[in-house]
Design a protein around this motif. Structure first.
Motif, PDB file in Angstrom:
ATOM      1  N   TYR A  66      -4.600   0.153   1.855  1.00 27.34           N
ATOM      2  CA  TYR A  66      -5.299  -1.118   1.997  1.00 27.34           C
ATOM      3  C   TYR A  66      -5.374  -1.558   3.456  1.00 27.34           C
ATOM      4  CZ  TYR A  66      -5.169  -1.528  -3.061  1.00 27.34           C
ATOM      5  OH  TYR A  66      -5.359  -1.299  -4.400  1.00 27.34           O
ATOM      6  N   GLN A 369      -1.973   4.400  -1.241  1.00 30.33           N
ATOM      7  CA  GLN A 369      -2.020   3.323  -2.238  1.00 30.33           C
ATOM      8  C   GLN A 369      -3.195   3.443  -3.194  1.00 30.33           C
ATOM      9  OE1 GLN A 369      -1.992   0.369   0.905  1.00 30.33           O
ATOM     10  NE2 GLN A 369       0.099  -0.237   0.405  1.00 30.33           N
ATOM     11  N   TRP A 483       0.435  -7.514  -7.371  1.00 23.49           N
ATOM     12  CA  TRP A 483      -0.229  -6.517  -6.535  1.00 23.49           C
ATOM     13  C   TRP A 483       0.342  -6.542  -5.117  1.00 23.49           C
ATOM     14  CZ3 TRP A 483      -2.938  -7.231  -2.011  1.00 23.49           C
ATOM     15  CH2 TRP A 483      -3.668  -6.134  -1.533  1.00 23.49           C
ATOM     16  N   LYS A 487       2.203  -3.512  -3.294  1.00 24.11           N
ATOM     17  CA  LYS A 487       1.488  -2.942  -2.161  1.00 24.11           C
ATOM     18  C   LYS A 487       2.361  -2.800  -0.916  1.00 24.11           C
ATOM     19  CE  LYS A 487      -0.854  -5.409   0.557  1.00 24.11           C
ATOM     20  NZ  LYS A 487      -0.271  -4.952   1.820  1.00 24.11           N
TER      21      LYS A 487
END
Length: 512
Positions: A66, A369, A483, A487
């Protein structure tokens, strides 16, 4: 060539929303070569970028991580040289790697490295380290190796002079299509394949078209392929109850002073640019077939993000999360291996890296990820995503209407340049969580948006302040919080301890 490793062809356009293709419901755009891929492959109906701008989207896609993890928060940032990338892993596993087209992810030896994680002041050339063959292209028509061609330079200069600096600048480029960037990139790819098939090693080719991004222009026969009167317009957004950043962009794009005919003309040129790309793709796929390597080539077609094209009173890209910016086309073709179908599974662009590595039989690096959908492609057990997450914006306060002191007076005013290219346009971080039914956008300044996608697919009615929908917001916020926890970065490894992160712990007690 190693029979157990397929060739990989990643075809990517720049700034193309899924709705610009007939296979996603566009009533007039026909792209026969992409449709040919789609008929024999999988069309993913709900694929999304992870950031609605070029460099962050491309960097996160190549790292499988991300944008907030790789700290790439804006379009002027490139991938940290210490990040492990898709071409790097493939090259280490015996692939010949190539980039033909737009980069905007890897440092190329011209930028000073300011990342704190590596040596300061150096100018790493990661681009030429991870790719064996590079032929870069810029927006307009400049392609590496053709800089001295007078006709190519003339085509490029016309595009810059007439269609680059104003919000809705567009037109018909007088150059021959054979002297324009899209054609030159297609021919370069065809020539590359001719040489690559002679090698023992499989290839990874990132064929990256800079179009249909601005400048909005195309040569004939593409410029007049669609008549503006036939071009559909998106539903009007009155922008009530919308974040102020949308209203600022509406003005700074001069869309408050653009008539419908101008928007139709821009969209028609945009569509013609897409058909130009489609023809180039057709020549590349035909070459694969002629060389007898199509059946052993895994192909992905996608884009890095969308273009609003008039939706929500906006043009180009912006620091927002509407599907017009984030919903990208996504086709996977692998003859004989992938069954033709349409899929409603949610896909993120960072899923490309682990999927390609799975297909190529390579280990997926620690810290990736993205979620490999290779099992789904091969008919194996696969648990699809429940939601996708998209990030955007730099740290800071977003620009306000009251702060506008200079604006474009009309859609062809070149005095301000385009708003989405200004750093100020991207101030104000946000995150978006999207399920099949709902989308929640949260911004650090307290603004928010909630859309009922089943009943309001065009995202016109913001329900964020609706008391009736408070529970929906709470549930989505909880998903987004989980999340965020999940993450948290696992790479690079903390080397102050001697742990093997690839091994699962045998017990809950770990001793040094």
């Amino acid at each position: 060539m190693e029979n157990n490793k397929p060739n990989i062809l990643l075809i990517q356009t720049d700034q193309q929303t899924a709705e610009t293709l007939g296979i996603y419901g566009n009533p007039i755009v026909r792209t026969p070569n992409l449709e040919r891929l789609a008929e024999k492959g999988i069309v993913f109906e709900k694929a999304f970028c992870n950031y609605p701008a070029c460099a962050p989207s491309r960097s996160s896609m190549m790292a499988g991580r991300y944008t907030s993890t790789i700290r790439n928060h804006a379009n002027h940032m490139l991938l940290d040289p210490l990040e492990v990338s898709l071409p790097q892993v493939l090259k280490k596993n015996g692939y010949k790697t190539a980039l033909i087209g737009k980069n905007h992810a890897f440092m190329d030896g011209n930028q000073v490295n300011r990342y704190p994680s590596s040596q300061q002041g150096d100018k790493p050339d990661i681009l030429h380290e991870v790719f064996d063959f590079v032929r870069e292209a810029q927006h307009g028509h400049i392609v590496e190796g053709y800089e001295q061609d007078e006709e190519v330079r003339a085509a490029h200069q016309w595009a810059v002079d007439n269609c680059w600096s104003s919000p809705l600048g567009h037109g018909t480029n007088p150059a021959s299509y054979k002297k324009c960037g899209t054609y030159l990139l297609g021919e370069t790819a065809v020539n590359y394949l001719e040489q690559a098939q002679k090698e023992e090693n499989p290839f990874f080719l990132w064929l990256s078209f800079p179009d249909p991004h601005t400048p909005y222009q195309a040569p004939e026969p593409y410029a007049s392929m669609y008549h503006p009167d036939d071009v559909p317009l998106p539903p009007k957004d009155d922008m009530r109850n919308k974040p102020e950043r949308q209203k600022v962009a509406h003005i700074m794009d001069a869309m408050d002073r653009a008539d419908e005919q101008t928007i139709r003309e821009v969209r028609a040129i945009h569509y013609g640019m897409i058909n130009f790309i489609d023809d180039a793709i057709g020549r590349v796929v035909d070459k694969l077939k002629k060389l007898g390597i199509l059946d052993n080539t895994f192909i992905i077609f996608t884009s890095d993000h969308g273009d609003s094209m008039g939706a929500h009173g906006l043009i180009q890209k912006h620091n927002m999360f509407y599907d017009s910016f984030t919903h990208v086309p996504f086709i996977v073709s692998w003859p004989g291996k992938v069954k033709a179908q349409r899929s409603n599974h949610l896909i993120e662009l960072i899923d490309i890296m682990p999927t390609v590595l799975d297909v190529a039989g390579c280990d997926i690096p620690i810290g990736v990820q993205g979620k490999s959908f290779a099992p789904y492609l091969l008919g194996e057990d696969y648990e699809p995503r429940e939601y996708v997450v998209i990030e955007s914006g730099e740290d800071g306060e977003p620009f306000k209407l009251s702060e506008i002191t200079k604006r474009p007076e009309h859609p062809f005013d070149e005095s301000c340049f385009v708003w989405c290219a200004w750093r100020e346009a991207w101030l104000g971080k946000g995150k978006s969580i999207r399920t099949h039914d709902w989308k929640l956008n949260l911004y650090t300044n307290g603004e928010g948006e909630l859309y009922d996608l089943r009943n309001d697919p065009h995202e016109l009615n913001n329900l964020f302040d609706s008391k009736k929908h408070e529970q929906i917001i709470i549930e989505l916020e909880r998903k987004l919080l989980r999340w965020s926890i999940d993450k948290e970065d696992k790479a690079p490894e903390n080397r102050t301890v001697g742990l093997n992160y690839r091994e699962k712990y045998a017990s809950k007690v770990v001793t040094d």
